[in-house]
Scaffold this motif. Structure first.
Motif, short mmCIF file in Angstrom:
data_model
loop_
_atom_site.label_atom_id
_atom_site.label_comp_id
_atom_site.label_asym_id
_atom_site.label_seq_id
_atom_site.Cartn_x
_atom_site.Cartn_y
_atom_site.Cartn_z
N GLY B 104 -8.67 4.24 -11.64
CA GLY B 104 -9.23 4.79 -10.41
C GLY B 104 -9.31 3.73 -9.33
O GLY B 104 -9.01 3.98 -8.16
N GLU B 105 -9.67 2.53 -9.74
CA GLU B 105 -9.78 1.47 -8.76
C GLU B 105 -8.40 1.02 -8.29
O GLU B 105 -8.18 0.75 -7.10
CB GLU B 105 -10.54 0.30 -9.39
CG GLU B 105 -10.78 -0.75 -8.36
CD GLU B 105 -12.01 -1.59 -8.65
OE1 GLU B 105 -12.70 -1.31 -9.64
OE2 GLU B 105 -12.23 -2.53 -7.89
N ILE B 106 -7.46 0.97 -9.22
CA ILE B 106 -6.10 0.56 -8.85
C ILE B 106 -5.55 1.49 -7.78
O ILE B 106 -5.05 1.04 -6.75
CB ILE B 106 -5.16 0.55 -10.08
CG1 ILE B 106 -5.57 -0.57 -11.03
CG2 ILE B 106 -3.71 0.37 -9.64
CD1 ILE B 106 -4.63 -0.78 -12.18
N ILE B 107 -5.69 2.78 -7.97
CA ILE B 107 -5.11 3.71 -7.01
C ILE B 107 -5.83 3.61 -5.67
O ILE B 107 -5.19 3.58 -4.61
CB ILE B 107 -5.08 5.17 -7.55
CG1 ILE B 107 -4.37 6.11 -6.60
CG2 ILE B 107 -6.45 5.73 -7.80
CD1 ILE B 107 -2.90 6.09 -6.73
N ALA B 108 -7.16 3.45 -5.71
CA ALA B 108 -7.90 3.35 -4.44
C ALA B 108 -7.43 2.13 -3.65
O ALA B 108 -7.22 2.19 -2.44
CB ALA B 108 -9.40 3.26 -4.73
N LEU B 156 -4.13 -4.55 -10.30
CA LEU B 156 -3.72 -4.29 -8.93
C LEU B 156 -2.62 -5.27 -8.53
O LEU B 156 -1.61 -4.90 -7.93
CB LEU B 156 -4.92 -4.41 -7.99
CG LEU B 156 -4.55 -4.18 -6.54
CD1 LEU B 156 -4.26 -2.71 -6.30
CD2 LEU B 156 -5.63 -4.66 -5.61
N GLU B 157 -2.83 -6.53 -8.87
CA GLU B 157 -1.89 -7.57 -8.45
C GLU B 157 -0.51 -7.32 -9.05
O GLU B 157 0.51 -7.37 -8.35
CB GLU B 157 -2.39 -8.96 -8.88
CG GLU B 157 -3.60 -9.46 -8.13
CD GLU B 157 -4.88 -8.71 -8.51
OE1 GLU B 157 -4.99 -8.29 -9.68
OE2 GLU B 157 -5.73 -8.51 -7.63
N THR B 159 0.78 -4.60 -10.06
CA THR B 159 1.39 -3.40 -9.50
C THR B 159 2.02 -3.71 -8.14
O THR B 159 3.17 -3.35 -7.88
CB THR B 159 0.33 -2.30 -9.30
OG1 THR B 159 -0.38 -2.15 -10.51
CG2 THR B 159 0.98 -1.00 -8.91
N ILE B 160 1.24 -4.39 -7.30
CA ILE B 160 1.77 -4.69 -5.97
C ILE B 160 3.00 -5.58 -6.10
O ILE B 160 4.00 -5.38 -5.40
CB ILE B 160 0.67 -5.36 -5.12
CG1 ILE B 160 -0.41 -4.30 -4.87
CG2 ILE B 160 1.24 -5.90 -3.82
CD1 ILE B 160 -1.24 -4.50 -3.67
N ALA B 161 2.94 -6.54 -7.00
CA ALA B 161 4.08 -7.44 -7.18
C ALA B 161 5.32 -6.64 -7.56
O ALA B 161 6.41 -6.85 -7.02
CB ALA B 161 3.75 -8.47 -8.25
N ALA B 162 5.16 -5.68 -8.47
CA ALA B 162 6.31 -4.89 -8.92
C ALA B 162 6.86 -4.06 -7.77
O ALA B 162 8.08 -3.96 -7.59
CB ALA B 162 5.89 -3.99 -10.07
N ILE B 163 5.96 -3.49 -6.98
CA ILE B 163 6.41 -2.66 -5.86
C ILE B 163 7.14 -3.52 -4.83
O ILE B 163 8.21 -3.15 -4.33
CB ILE B 163 5.21 -1.93 -5.21
CG1 ILE B 163 4.68 -0.88 -6.18
CG2 ILE B 163 5.61 -1.29 -3.90
CD1 ILE B 163 3.44 -0.18 -5.70
N GLU B 164 6.56 -4.67 -4.53
CA GLU B 164 7.19 -5.54 -3.54
C GLU B 164 8.58 -5.97 -4.01
O GLU B 164 9.52 -6.06 -3.22
CB GLU B 164 6.32 -6.77 -3.24
CG GLU B 164 5.07 -6.44 -2.42
CD GLU B 164 5.38 -5.63 -1.17
OE1 GLU B 164 6.44 -5.85 -0.56
OE2 GLU B 164 4.56 -4.76 -0.80
N ALA B 165 8.69 -6.25 -5.30
CA ALA B 165 9.99 -6.66 -5.84
C ALA B 165 11.03 -5.57 -5.60
O ALA B 165 12.16 -5.83 -5.19
CB ALA B 165 9.86 -6.97 -7.33
N LYS B 166 10.61 -4.31 -5.84
CA LYS B 166 11.53 -3.18 -5.63
C LYS B 166 11.95 -3.09 -4.16
O LYS B 166 13.11 -2.92 -3.84
CB LYS B 166 10.83 -1.87 -6.01
CG LYS B 166 10.84 -1.59 -7.47
CD LYS B 166 12.02 -0.75 -7.87
CE LYS B 166 11.98 -0.57 -9.37
NZ LYS B 166 13.16 -0.05 -9.95
N ARG B 167 10.94 -3.20 -3.30
CA ARG B 167 11.23 -3.08 -1.88
C ARG B 167 12.14 -4.21 -1.42
O ARG B 167 13.04 -4.01 -0.60
CB ARG B 167 9.94 -3.11 -1.08
CG ARG B 167 9.19 -1.81 -1.10
CD ARG B 167 7.91 -2.03 -0.33
NE ARG B 167 7.41 -0.80 0.25
CZ ARG B 167 6.29 -0.76 0.96
NH1 ARG B 167 5.59 -1.85 1.17
NH2 ARG B 167 5.89 0.37 1.46
#
Ligand SMILES: Cc1cc2nc3c(=O)[nH]c(=O)nc-3n(C[C@H](O)[C@H](O)[C@H](O)COP(=O)(O)O)c2cc1C
Lengths: 566, 178
Positions: B104-108, B156-157, B159-167
């Protein structure tokens, strides 16, 4: 294919396996893949190619082995002794292979064979998991796959099959626990020119993945169960309804159906008998309510998956108005072992009213999370603390949640309750499909209740008013409790609403949606009161930064800020 | 809100027709039976990435079903989406096990960090953020999927790292093309 050919194929395959010097079983299910099983597989295959070992050994990419938190898992059998290695790296895997081949398997990284996680389980449904490649029908056949079907088709009448299932005491594993044999007999006796068999693989309960694992790890077991059911009730067409969220399960089932048809184990004239049985796959599209049997059938017919009032029950009038047998995937997975080994053998497991075993997805705050199969009647304490290994980081057990959004939370004082349909119901929870989530002291019960109510609110199909409106109202009340703006009277309203929705909803979704609230109110009322009266969340989860509307005048200063902000 | 995807702009008319052919194939496979509506919608969404009015009308015409019926089915099921998706899709599981473990916190915080609400696509069309009601990988909680990849035991960290890598990958590929 006929019976002789089937036996021959099984023997041939067994011989081939015995001729190999070593067989390695690599768990290739989603959790292990995400933990790195793919790299392990590549490393092993390279080593085999490099040293030209392909004739001596094989690597079997199996379905789930169970202890998912310890993946990737690799298992070998040397001189009849089985070893399972945990958290295997590609380098270790190569070591394991080479030493195993030399006959002196390494011990480092091997899980002791007698750890309770394995020793306390009884595997009937999951018997093949971890031993076969789900994509290879001959692996299944070598482990008695389709033998029960062959026997049934040639030696038993449909009535005898139904009675055998009835005698075994098998009850539906989809949550309700309705005796399977009784249901089969009802469908068998319904006069109709056409009948259907449906396997419910919708598994919408959050925190549950038993059916997924069964379909992914041993798809032929489910198909065989369905075919036997088809013979027993007189159906020639089966549907297996898989959740859209499970693409791998759908792919493996599609392949399994094709393979079985090619071998003459499904399709027309199954195993050279006069019995025809086709199975088609239907992929769901993300609606929890489609797990409910009448909604599932409307969904198979390509419509909005909304339930219809029962009676008539599916056994009388189901798909396209014809009698339809609908059972859960795990229920079907129990069928072949029952007919293969006899109803009495099966009835030897479990308690008086709940026979056999149950698969649970044990997860949440527990050391060994994963998929387990235990005899009915085992205590919750044994599951959580023996098999699960207790809570990590010295956590305190607070509750075990069973039954998903239709179930409830069982507090520590009932840890010794035997796990069966009746006992769990008495505690205000249900067996459900088998999700078992362990919570520690950092979980706030009103918040958990709110979580499930939000789920039901989102997933309510909107057909009947009590569920459509009631879930929203109950959610709002719970939200008020968890944000600090509730008054004592709200608790009463909540309880009243729970009763109303329970009694007046059209289908099980609405009827059971209040369960998590009622059950947590029963066991954790003090926590609710702390939120309302003391403005404090004992678990430290809720913000409680709002004020009850009626008290607003007292908070005129805050109100002013509020106005400014908006 | 319709953000044109980079891919759909590039592809032009030709690709569009090819996609309709895929839908036709699925229609033929189920012999234009009305009961097969959900399967047809599945394959249409697979081909187009989403279901817009044109596609829904086409399906209703082919299956001889009222458009309201097709629209009703397409909007009933969570799986079907009427809006175009971003180039990447991140689905955060909010099942019980993941919730208990802090999803819940990750998505928020993801919503905050990516400036997008769950269920919608970032303004640049690069990422759609979604939530799911349990993806059945409870032993990996908290988990999410990024395109087809399953990422377990996330923070959270990470997840963001993985997303940034994709982008970053996409950005690099785009630059190379220029
Ligand atoms: C809201 C709701 C959701 C359900 N979800 C499932 C499910 O995911 N899987 C399942 O097997 N049964 C589910 N059921 C139970 C089915 O309606 C049905 O009882 C069951 O499939 C019968 O099979 P069984 O007798 O083998 O348990 C659900 C019921 C309700 C009311």
């Amino acid at each position: 294919m006929n019976l002789t050919a089937l036996t021959e194929l099984a023997e041939q395959e067994l011989q081939r396996q015995q001729d190999l010097k070593l067989r390695l079983f690599l768990c290739y299910s989603t959790p292990c893949i995400s933990a790195g099983a793919e790299a392990v597989k590549v490393a092993l295959e390279e080593l085999i190619k490099e040293q030209d070992l392909a004739a001596q050994l094989e690597v079997v990419a199996t379905g789930c082995m169970g202890p998912c938190s310890r993946g990737p898992l690799l298992r070998i059998v040397v001189a009849g002794e089985e070893r399972t290695y945990e958290k295997v790296t590609p380098e270790q895997a190569c070591e394991i292979l080479l030493h195993g081949l030399a006959g002196n398997p390494i011990e480092t990284g091997a899980l002791p064979a007698d750890i309770p996680f394995f020793a306390r389980q009884t595997k009937i449904v999951l018997g093949n998991n971890g031993w076969i490649d789900p994509g290879k029908i001959e692996h299944s056949i070598a482990r008695d796959g389709y033998a029960a079907l062959a026997y049934v088709l040639h030696e038993m009448s449909p009535e005898e099959v139904c009675n055998e299932i009835k005698k075994s005491g098998l009850r539906g594993r989809g949550g309700g626990g309705y005796p399977a044999g009784v249901k089969w007999n009802l469908v068998r006796k319904s006069p109709a020119e056409r009948k259907y068999v449906v396997a419910n693989g919708d598994e919408g309960d959050p925190g549950a993945y038993m059916d997924r694992t069964i379909m992914e790890s041993d798809p032929h077991r489910v198909l065989e169960g369905m075919a036997i059911a088809g013979y027993a009730v007189g159906a020639e067409q089966g549907y297996i309804y898989v959740r859209g969220e499970y693409p791998l399960a759908a792919a493996r089932l599609t392949k399994a159906i094709r393979d079985a048809e090619r071998c003459g184990l499904l399709g027309s004239r199954v195993l050279d008998s006069s019995f025809n049985f086709r199975i088609d796959l239907r992929v769901g599209a993300g609606a929890f309510v489609c797990g409910e049997e009448t909604a599932l059938m409307t969904s198979i017919m390509g419509r909005r998956g909304q339930p219809v009032p029962r009676p008539p029950y599916p056994a009388q009038s189901g798909l396209w108005g014809y009698p339809t047998l609908i059972n859960n995937v795990e229920s079907f997975a129990n069928v072949a072992p029952i007919l293969h080994r006899g109803a009495d053998w099966f009835a030897g497991f479990g308690t008086e009213k709940s026979k056999g075993t149950k698969v649970f997805a044990l997860c949440g705050e527990v050391v060994n999370s994963g998929l387990i199969e235990v005899p009915m009647g085992i205590s919750l304490r044994d599951i959580v603390f023996e098999i699960g290994g207790g809570l990590p980081d010295g956590g305190q057990f607070k509750a075990a949640q069973t039954g998903g959004p239709s179930g409830g939370c069982i507090p520590a004082e009932y840890l010794d309750t035997p796990v069966d349909y009746e006992s769990l119901k008495e505690l205000g929870s249900i067996m459900g499909s088998g999700g078992l989530i362990v919570m520690n002291e950092t979980s706030c019960m009103p918040d958990v209740a709110k979580f499930f109510m939000e789920f039901c609110m989102d997933e309510s199909c909107g057909k009947c008013v009590p569920c459509r409106v009631g879930t929203v109202e109950m959610y709002e009340l719970l939200k008020r409790i968890t944000d600090g703006s509730a008054m004592l009277g709200d608790l009463e309203t909540l309880e009243e609403l729970c009763g109303l929705v329970q009694e007046t909803s059209l289908c099980g979704l609405g009827m059971t949606a209040p369960n998590p609230v009622l059950n947590t109110l029963k066991y954790y009322r003090a926590e609710y009161l702390a939120h309302i009266e003391e403005n404090c969340c004992p678990a430290g989860v809720c913000q409680l930064d709002q004020v009850p509307l009626l008290k607003l005048p007292e908070h005129a200063a805050e109100l002013a800020i509020f106005k400014e902000e908006n | 809100m319709t953000v044109p995807m980079a891919s759909s702009v590039k592809e032009g008319e030709n690709g569009h027709e090819l996609k309709f052919q895929l839908v036709d194939k699925s229609l033929k496979k189920c012999q234009f039976q009305q009961d097969a509506l959900i399967e047809v919608l599945h394959s249409a969404q697979e081909a187009f990435g989403h279901l817009d009015e044109e596609i829904l009308d086409y399906v209703s015409l082919q299956l001889k079903l009222p458009p309201s019926w097709v629209y009703g089915v397409a909007t009933f099921y969570n799986f079907f989406t009427l809006d175009p998706q971003g180039e990447h899709v991140c689905v955060v599981c909010l099942g019980t096990a993941c919730y208990v473990k802090g999803a819940g916190e990750i998505i928020a915080r993801l919503e905050e960090a990516l400036e997008v609400e769950a269920g919608s696509t970032t303004a640049d069309g690069s990422l759609t953020l979604m939530t799911a009601r349990c993806l059945g990988n409870c032993s990996l909680a908290p988990m999410l999927t990024l395109d087809a990849e399953v990422l377990g035991k996330q923070t959270l960290e990470s997840t963001i790292a993985a997303i940034e890598a994709k982008r970053a990958l996409v950005a690099a590929a785009a630059e190379e093309e220029l």
